[in-house]
Design an enzyme around this catalytic site. Sequence first.
Site, PDB file in Angstrom:
ATOM      1  N   ALA A 123     -41.290   8.706 -27.540  1.00  0.00           N
ATOM      2  CA  ALA A 123     -40.013   8.074 -27.870  1.00  0.00           C
ATOM      3  C   ALA A 123     -38.836   8.608 -27.072  1.00  0.00           C
ATOM      4  O   ALA A 123     -37.705   8.174 -27.282  1.00  0.00           O
ATOM      5  CB  ALA A 123     -39.735   8.247 -29.362  1.00  0.00           C
ATOM      6  N   ASN A 189     -42.768  15.033 -32.840  1.00  0.00           N
ATOM      7  CA  ASN A 189     -43.277  14.718 -31.512  1.00  0.00           C
ATOM      8  C   ASN A 189     -42.217  14.803 -30.427  1.00  0.00           C
ATOM      9  O   ASN A 189     -42.468  15.330 -29.340  1.00  0.00           O
ATOM     10  CB  ASN A 189     -43.924  13.328 -31.508  1.00  0.00           C
ATOM     11  CG  ASN A 189     -45.280  13.320 -32.188  1.00  0.00           C
ATOM     12  OD1 ASN A 189     -45.936  14.351 -32.292  1.00  0.00           O
ATOM     13  ND2 ASN A 189     -45.693  12.174 -32.664  1.00  0.00           N
ATOM     14  N   HIS A 219     -31.892   9.911 -30.312  1.00  0.00           N
ATOM     15  CA  HIS A 219     -32.339  11.170 -29.714  1.00  0.00           C
ATOM     16  C   HIS A 219     -31.334  11.584 -28.645  1.00  0.00           C
ATOM     17  O   HIS A 219     -30.984  10.777 -27.778  1.00  0.00           O
ATOM     18  CB  HIS A 219     -33.720  11.007 -29.073  1.00  0.00           C
ATOM     19  CG  HIS A 219     -34.753  10.458 -30.004  1.00  0.00           C
ATOM     20  ND1 HIS A 219     -35.264  11.186 -31.051  1.00  0.00           N
ATOM     21  CD2 HIS A 219     -35.370   9.244 -30.050  1.00  0.00           C
ATOM     22  CE1 HIS A 219     -36.160  10.444 -31.695  1.00  0.00           C
ATOM     23  NE2 HIS A 219     -36.231   9.269 -31.108  1.00  0.00           N
TER      24      HIS A 219
END
Length: 266
Positions: A123, A189, A219
Amino acid sequence: MLHVSMVGCGAIGRGVMELLKSDPEVVFDVVIVPEHTMDEARDAVTALAPGARVATHLDDQRPDLLVECAGHHALEEHIVPALERGIPCMVVSVGALSEPGMAERLEAAARRGGTQVQLLSGAIGAIDALAAARVGGLDEVIYTGRKPARAWAGTPAEQLFDLDALTEATVIFEGTARDAARLYPKNANVAATVSLAGLGLDRTSVKLLADPHAVENVHHVEARGAFGGFELTMRGKPLAANPKTSALTVFSVVRALGNRAHAVSI
């Protein structure tokens, strides 16, 4: 033509097969799932990769590549044995490498088998830039993850905060990437990927936020070192079939498989 076996037939695995079903260069031969999910998996595989069979383990198959899309448990059960047999592997559940000794076991298995395991970016972006910057020396890497408040349900944050009552973005964790992965394994992750590409699990700073106003996963990565510095912000839409997973994770697997199968790789 790339012959692929895949561990997992959940939201990520199905998304990958859906996007690659019209690519003649990528062929799924085996999809590996737990025995109690085989009937459900067969229905999905029949629709998305009709040439593949569903199994509980790899047997004597020697695919060109084994890709993991199943979660942390799959590394010990399927990826380590495949590497020892010399089968190249790709791993989506990079957060599993924060578990004590897992990274070392993967590397040792790959060395014994004379092959390689590739950790997928999932991601997050700019992993290539971060890994390149590490060559010249990194001074600081900070990862901040912001998700909708309810995305943290079922995690330690639910014991510390009333997630439904939050009115503003709230820091639910601040510390090292290793501790973040230990406390929030299902959300680990990205932090683990950033850490392994950069300064490592113990020197990468992580901040996690629950935001009642957020509608997407955000993020943010800051890195500074001999190369200079960069900041990256990604606003990822969650996967419809699994709101705790970014849709970009599926796309990263598709891209990685395409890079192996096609004549030009980027």
